[in-house]
Motif scaffolding. Sequence first.
Motif, mmCIF file in Angstrom:
data_model
loop_
_atom_site.group_PDB
_atom_site.id
_atom_site.type_symbol
_atom_site.label_atom_id
_atom_site.label_comp_id
_atom_site.label_asym_id
_atom_site.label_seq_id
_atom_site.Cartn_x
_atom_site.Cartn_y
_atom_site.Cartn_z
ATOM 1 N N LEU A 25 0.820 -1.199 0.000
ATOM 2 C CA LEU A 25 0.000 0.000 0.000
ATOM 3 C C LEU A 25 0.858 1.255 0.000
ATOM 4 O O LEU A 25 1.829 1.341 0.737
ATOM 5 C CB LEU A 25 -0.896 0.018 1.246
ATOM 6 C CG LEU A 25 -1.845 -1.155 1.411
ATOM 7 C CD1 LEU A 25 -2.507 -1.104 2.778
ATOM 8 C CD2 LEU A 25 -2.884 -1.183 0.310
ATOM 9 N N ARG A 26 0.450 2.223 -0.799
ATOM 10 C CA ARG A 26 1.077 3.538 -0.743
ATOM 11 C C ARG A 26 0.502 4.268 0.471
ATOM 12 O O ARG A 26 -0.532 3.892 1.006
ATOM 13 C CB ARG A 26 0.789 4.317 -2.021
ATOM 14 C CG ARG A 26 1.472 3.728 -3.236
ATOM 15 C CD ARG A 26 1.277 4.662 -4.420
ATOM 16 N NE ARG A 26 1.947 4.153 -5.585
ATOM 17 C CZ ARG A 26 3.228 4.379 -5.869
ATOM 18 N NH1 ARG A 26 3.963 5.110 -5.074
ATOM 19 N NH2 ARG A 26 3.767 3.886 -6.965
ATOM 20 N N MET A 27 1.180 5.321 0.890
ATOM 21 C CA MET A 27 0.771 6.029 2.098
ATOM 22 C C MET A 27 -0.663 6.554 2.007
ATOM 23 O O MET A 27 -1.385 6.533 3.001
ATOM 24 C CB MET A 27 1.744 7.164 2.412
ATOM 25 C CG MET A 27 3.089 6.687 2.925
ATOM 26 S SD MET A 27 2.965 5.648 4.400
ATOM 27 C CE MET A 27 2.679 6.897 5.622
ATOM 28 N N THR A 67 10.095 -0.248 -8.144
ATOM 29 C CA THR A 67 9.774 0.109 -9.522
ATOM 30 C C THR A 67 9.496 1.590 -9.718
ATOM 31 O O THR A 67 9.441 2.060 -10.838
ATOM 32 C CB THR A 67 8.546 -0.695 -10.014
ATOM 33 O OG1 THR A 67 7.444 -0.419 -9.144
ATOM 34 C CG2 THR A 67 8.848 -2.187 -10.037
ATOM 35 N N ASP A 68 9.297 2.330 -8.633
ATOM 36 C CA ASP A 68 9.028 3.765 -8.713
ATOM 37 C C ASP A 68 9.735 4.428 -7.538
ATOM 38 O O ASP A 68 9.231 4.446 -6.421
ATOM 39 C CB ASP A 68 7.516 4.019 -8.643
ATOM 40 C CG ASP A 68 7.169 5.512 -8.685
ATOM 41 O OD1 ASP A 68 8.093 6.350 -8.769
ATOM 42 O OD2 ASP A 68 5.971 5.829 -8.632
ATOM 43 N N ARG A 69 10.898 4.990 -7.781
ATOM 44 C CA ARG A 69 11.736 5.531 -6.709
ATOM 45 C C ARG A 69 11.065 6.678 -5.953
ATOM 46 O O ARG A 69 11.524 7.088 -4.906
ATOM 47 C CB ARG A 69 13.094 5.997 -7.259
ATOM 48 C CG ARG A 69 13.863 4.954 -8.056
ATOM 49 C CD ARG A 69 14.482 3.888 -7.246
ATOM 50 N NE ARG A 69 15.550 4.377 -6.390
ATOM 51 C CZ ARG A 69 16.102 3.657 -5.452
ATOM 52 N NH1 ARG A 69 15.712 2.423 -5.245
ATOM 53 N NH2 ARG A 69 17.063 4.140 -4.711
ATOM 54 N N ARG A 70 9.955 7.193 -6.487
ATOM 55 C CA ARG A 70 9.227 8.248 -5.781
ATOM 56 C C ARG A 70 8.311 7.664 -4.710
ATOM 57 O O ARG A 70 7.925 8.348 -3.778
ATOM 58 C CB ARG A 70 8.393 9.082 -6.754
ATOM 59 C CG ARG A 70 9.243 9.846 -7.759
ATOM 60 C CD ARG A 70 8.353 10.436 -8.818
ATOM 61 N NE ARG A 70 7.733 9.327 -9.555
ATOM 62 C CZ ARG A 70 6.731 9.429 -10.390
ATOM 63 N NH1 ARG A 70 6.186 10.586 -10.626
ATOM 64 N NH2 ARG A 70 6.236 8.389 -11.011
ATOM 65 N N GLY A 71 7.952 6.394 -4.863
ATOM 66 C CA GLY A 71 7.027 5.751 -3.935
ATOM 67 C C GLY A 71 7.737 5.222 -2.699
ATOM 68 O O GLY A 71 8.833 4.663 -2.793
ATOM 69 N N ILE A 72 7.120 5.398 -1.561
ATOM 70 C CA ILE A 72 7.670 4.886 -0.309
ATOM 71 C C ILE A 72 6.661 3.912 0.283
ATOM 72 O O ILE A 72 5.482 4.235 0.412
ATOM 73 C CB ILE A 72 7.964 6.018 0.696
ATOM 74 C CG1 ILE A 72 9.016 6.956 0.123
ATOM 75 C CG2 ILE A 72 8.406 5.456 2.032
ATOM 76 C CD1 ILE A 72 9.285 8.176 0.975
ATOM 77 N N TYR A 73 7.145 2.737 0.622
ATOM 78 C CA TYR A 73 6.309 1.722 1.246
ATOM 79 C C TYR A 73 6.725 1.561 2.701
ATOM 80 O O TYR A 73 7.821 1.942 3.105
ATOM 81 C CB TYR A 73 6.465 0.379 0.542
ATOM 82 C CG TYR A 73 5.877 0.311 -0.845
ATOM 83 C CD1 TYR A 73 4.652 0.904 -1.144
ATOM 84 C CD2 TYR A 73 6.529 -0.371 -1.846
ATOM 85 C CE1 TYR A 73 4.114 0.816 -2.424
ATOM 86 C CE2 TYR A 73 5.995 -0.471 -3.120
ATOM 87 C CZ TYR A 73 4.782 0.133 -3.397
ATOM 88 O OH TYR A 73 4.251 0.033 -4.650
ATOM 89 N N THR A 74 5.841 0.964 3.461
ATOM 90 C CA THR A 74 6.101 0.713 4.871
ATOM 91 C C THR A 74 5.783 -0.740 5.161
ATOM 92 O O THR A 74 4.726 -1.241 4.763
ATOM 93 C CB THR A 74 5.214 1.622 5.750
ATOM 94 O OG1 THR A 74 5.433 2.975 5.380
ATOM 95 C CG2 THR A 74 5.538 1.446 7.215
#
Length: 157
Positions: free
Chosen positions: A64-66, A100-107
């Motif tokens: 999930l994205r934030m 796959t998307d360096r802008r996305g941050i996962y937790t």
Amino acid sequence: MTATDDVVSAAVGAAPGWYALSLLHGRIDAHLERALQGAHELSAREYSLLEVLSHQHDGEGGHLRMNQVAEAVVLSQSATTRLVTRLEDRGLLARYLCPTDRRGIYTDVTPAGLALLDQARPTHDAALREALDAAGADARLAPLVESVERLNGAAVG
């Protein structure tokens, strides 16, 4: 009888159902908060966040994205970020960049977070059961509790 109870009893039009739902939520949330804080030093929101994130997986769409996390725990994005940071500081969560998307941050939930969640789950479930049972004894809330029970049954079956 509390002031909130008076509002539920006096409401007219579409409001009684809404106020009853709000009252039910408030009672359950307060009961969960006391139980989880007392036994595990974990807030109800923190528990919810750990629970939501513990169901992620490595398959397609599994993380999930934030903004999705915020929606799942019913908080604003900024409040969710602060909550994630608090749990990260406690070693219960870890953030990483999406491969796959360096802008996305996962937790992800850490092993310590999973262990705490496993310890807290019986407390949460027992407190939820107690809160629902108590609310079910209130004639104004009983129909809502019955609806929750039907939803729980549908989710299990």
